[in-house]
Design a protein around this motif. Structure first.
Motif, PDB file in Angstrom:
ATOM      1  N   VAL A   1      65.377-107.434 -60.678  1.00  0.00           N
ATOM      2  CA  VAL A   1      66.010-106.312 -59.973  1.00  0.00           C
ATOM      3  C   VAL A   1      65.012-105.948 -58.867  1.00  0.00           C
ATOM      4  N   ASP A   2      65.382-106.146 -57.617  1.00  0.00           N
ATOM      5  CA  ASP A   2      64.442-105.899 -56.523  1.00  0.00           C
ATOM      6  C   ASP A   2      64.421-104.393 -56.209  1.00  0.00           C
ATOM      7  N   LEU A   3      63.371-103.731 -56.690  1.00  0.00           N
ATOM      8  CA  LEU A   3      63.300-102.268 -56.507  1.00  0.00           C
ATOM      9  C   LEU A   3      63.072-101.901 -55.050  1.00  0.00           C
ATOM     10  N   PHE A   4      62.460-102.812 -54.319  1.00  0.00           N
ATOM     11  CA  PHE A   4      62.166-102.503 -52.915  1.00  0.00           C
ATOM     12  C   PHE A   4      63.413-102.662 -52.048  1.00  0.00           C
ATOM     13  N   LYS A   5      64.486-103.201 -52.654  1.00  0.00           N
ATOM     14  CA  LYS A   5      65.786-103.221 -51.962  1.00  0.00           C
ATOM     15  C   LYS A   5      66.761-102.253 -52.629  1.00  0.00           C
ATOM     16  N   GLY A   6      66.274-101.425 -53.517  1.00  0.00           N
ATOM     17  CA  GLY A   6      67.120-100.403 -54.149  1.00  0.00           C
ATOM     18  C   GLY A   6      68.117-100.964 -55.162  1.00  0.00           C
ATOM     19  N   GLU A   7      67.816-102.153 -55.712  1.00  0.00           N
ATOM     20  CA  GLU A   7      68.815-102.780 -56.587  1.00  0.00           C
ATOM     21  C   GLU A   7      69.011-102.080 -57.943  1.00  0.00           C
ATOM     22  N   SER A   8      68.161-101.095 -58.254  1.00  0.00           N
ATOM     23  CA  SER A   8      68.399-100.376 -59.517  1.00  0.00           C
ATOM     24  C   SER A   8      69.368 -99.215 -59.311  1.00  0.00           C
ATOM     25  N   HIS A   9      69.909 -99.112 -58.083  1.00  0.00           N
ATOM     26  CA  HIS A   9      70.860 -98.016 -57.812  1.00  0.00           C
ATOM     27  C   HIS A   9      72.252 -98.528 -57.474  1.00  0.00           C
ATOM     28  N   THR A  10      72.513 -99.809 -57.748  1.00  0.00           N
ATOM     29  CA  THR A  10      73.873-100.316 -57.541  1.00  0.00           C
ATOM     30  C   THR A  10      74.753 -99.790 -58.675  1.00  0.00           C
ATOM     31  N   LEU A  11      76.070 -99.765 -58.431  1.00  0.00           N
ATOM     32  CA  LEU A  11      76.980 -99.276 -59.487  1.00  0.00           C
ATOM     33  C   LEU A  11      76.832-100.107 -60.748  1.00  0.00           C
ATOM     34  N   GLU A  12      76.667-101.410 -60.539  1.00  0.00           N
ATOM     35  CA  GLU A  12      76.549-102.317 -61.690  1.00  0.00           C
ATOM     36  C   GLU A  12      75.304-101.954 -62.523  1.00  0.00           C
ATOM     37  N   PHE A  13      74.194-101.702 -61.830  1.00  0.00           N
ATOM     38  CA  PHE A  13      72.969-101.387 -62.575  1.00  0.00           C
ATOM     39  C   PHE A  13      73.060-100.008 -63.221  1.00  0.00           C
ATOM     40  N   LEU A  14      73.679 -99.054 -62.507  1.00  0.00           N
ATOM     41  CA  LEU A  14      73.776 -97.696 -63.067  1.00  0.00           C
ATOM     42  C   LEU A  14      74.606 -97.675 -64.351  1.00  0.00           C
ATOM     43  N   ASN A  15      75.448 -98.702 -64.545  1.00  0.00           N
ATOM     44  CA  ASN A  15      76.164 -98.815 -65.820  1.00  0.00           C
ATOM     45  C   ASN A  15      75.216 -99.127 -66.961  1.00  0.00           C
ATOM     46  N   LEU A  16      74.103 -99.792 -66.629  1.00  0.00           N
ATOM     47  CA  LEU A  16      73.109-100.098 -67.665  1.00  0.00           C
ATOM     48  C   LEU A  16      72.192 -98.897 -67.886  1.00  0.00           C
ATOM     49  N   ASN A  17      71.686 -98.341 -66.778  1.00  0.00           N
ATOM     50  CA  ASN A  17      70.842 -97.146 -66.884  1.00  0.00           C
ATOM     51  C   ASN A  17      71.231 -96.166 -65.781  1.00  0.00           C
ATOM     52  N   PRO A  18      71.927 -95.107 -66.154  1.00  0.00           N
ATOM     53  CA  PRO A  18      72.405 -94.147 -65.153  1.00  0.00           C
ATOM     54  C   PRO A  18      71.277 -93.469 -64.384  1.00  0.00           C
ATOM     55  N   HIS A  19      70.031 -93.583 -64.875  1.00  0.00           N
ATOM     56  CA  HIS A  19      68.899 -93.002 -64.142  1.00  0.00           C
ATOM     57  C   HIS A  19      68.435 -93.916 -63.011  1.00  0.00           C
ATOM     58  N   GLY A  20      68.945 -95.142 -62.974  1.00  0.00           N
ATOM     59  CA  GLY A  20      68.545 -96.060 -61.907  1.00  0.00           C
ATOM     60  C   GLY A  20      67.104 -96.525 -62.038  1.00  0.00           C
TER      61      GLY A  20
END
Ligand SMILES: N[C@@H](CCC(=O)N[C@@H](CS)C(=O)NCC(=O)O)C(=O)O
Length: 221
Positions: free
Chosen positions: A33-52
Motif C-alpha cells: 500500500v503506497d502511503l506516499f500516494k495516499g493508497e490507504s485512503h481509497t474506498l477499497e482500503f477504507l473497507n479494511l480499515n476505516p481509519h485509513g
C-alpha cells in the motif's frame, strides 16, 4: 489460505509485524500500500480499515488493524509456542503493560516528529515548533524511565525478545529522520543495538525501511 498483510515497506508500524512474523516463522503474503500516494485512503482500503491506517492483517474472514493487535493475533494463533508474549503468566502481563505503554506514552511522540519531517521534507511545510517541543519533551521523560529500566536488563521483559521489545523499538525505524533524542540515553541505545545484533529480522527489516525511504526521497529528486 495465506495470511495477507497490507502495508508500505517504509512504515515502522509494518516493520513491527514483518519482524515479529519472521521471528515466529509465520508466512505472510505482503500486499503493498503506497502511503506516499495516499493508497490507504481509497474506498477499497477504507473497507479494511476505516481509519485509513496500515498495517492491516487479513486471515480469511478475520481482518485486524492496529499493529499490536495483529502481533498478538499472530503470537496467539499462528505461533503460540514461541514465547513472544513472555514465558510465564507474570511475564505475559508485563509484556502487555509495556506494549500499551508504548502505544500511549512512547511511539506517538515519534510519530508526531515523523509527520513534522514528512511535512517539511515531502510537502515543503514549515515545522510546527510547539509539536516538536512537546514531542521531544515527552520522549525525554519516557526515555529516562526506559533507560533506567534497561540499565540491568538485556530485554524489556525477561531474558529474551518479546513483542514489548518490538513495540518499543519501532521509533528507531525513523530515528535518523525524526531526530528523536535517543542517543542521550546510553542503555536505550545499547538495548537497541543488541536487538539489531541478536534478532536478524530486526536488522533485515531496518534495511527494508531504509531502501524504501531512499526510494521515496529519490523520487522527489
Ligand atoms: N496505531 C497504529 C498506527 C498506524 C500508523 O500510524 N500507520 C501509518 C504508517 S506507520 C499509516 O498507515 N499512515 C497512513 C496515513 O496516515 O495516511 C498501529 O500501531 O498500527
Amino acid at each position: 489460505m495465506s495470511i495477507k498483510l497490507y502495508g508500505d515497506p517504509g512504515s515502522g508500524s509494518l516493520r513491527r509485524v514483518t519482524a515479529a512474523a519472521a521471528v515466529m516463522g509465520v508466512d505472510i503474503e505482503r500486499i503493498n500500500v503506497d502511503l506516499f500516494k495516499g493508497e490507504s485512503h481509497t474506498l477499497e482500503f477504507l473497507n479494511l480499515n476505516p481509519h485509513g491506517l496500515t498495517p492491516v492483517l487479513q486471515d480469511g474472514d478475520t481482518v485486524i488493524w492496529e499493529t499490536s493487535a495483529i502481533n498478538l493475533y499472530l503470537a496467539t494463533k499462528a505461533s503460540p509456542d514461541l514465547n513472544l508474549l513472555g514465558r510465564t503468566e507474570a511475564e505475559r502481563f508485563e509484556v502487555l503493560q509495556w506494549m500499551f505503554w508504548s502505544g500511549e506514552q512512547w511511539r506517538v511522540f515519534s510519530t508526531f516528529l515523523f509527520n513534522e519531517w514528512a511535512g517539511k521534507t515531502l510537502m515543503g511545510k514549515p515545522p510546527t515548533d510547539a509539536v516538536v517541543e512537546l514531542s521531544m519533551g515527552n520522549i525525554r521523560s519516557a526515555a529516562t524511565v526506559l533507560d533506567a529500566h534497561l540499565a540491568s536488563r538485556k530485554f524489556i521483559v525477561g531474558e529474551a525478545v518479546t513483542l514489548a521489545d518490538i513495540d518499543i523499538a519501532a521509533p528507531f525505524s525513523q530515528y535518523q529522520r525524526t531526530g528523536a533524542p535517543f542517543d542521550e540515553f546510553p542503555n536505550l541505545m545499547a538495548w537497541h543495538q543488541r536487538l539489531l545484533d541478536t534478532v536478524p529480522a530486526w536488522a533485515a527489516t531496518r534495511d527494508e525501511v531504509e531502501r524504501r525511504m531512499a526510494g521515496v526521497l529519490d523520487d522527489l529528486g
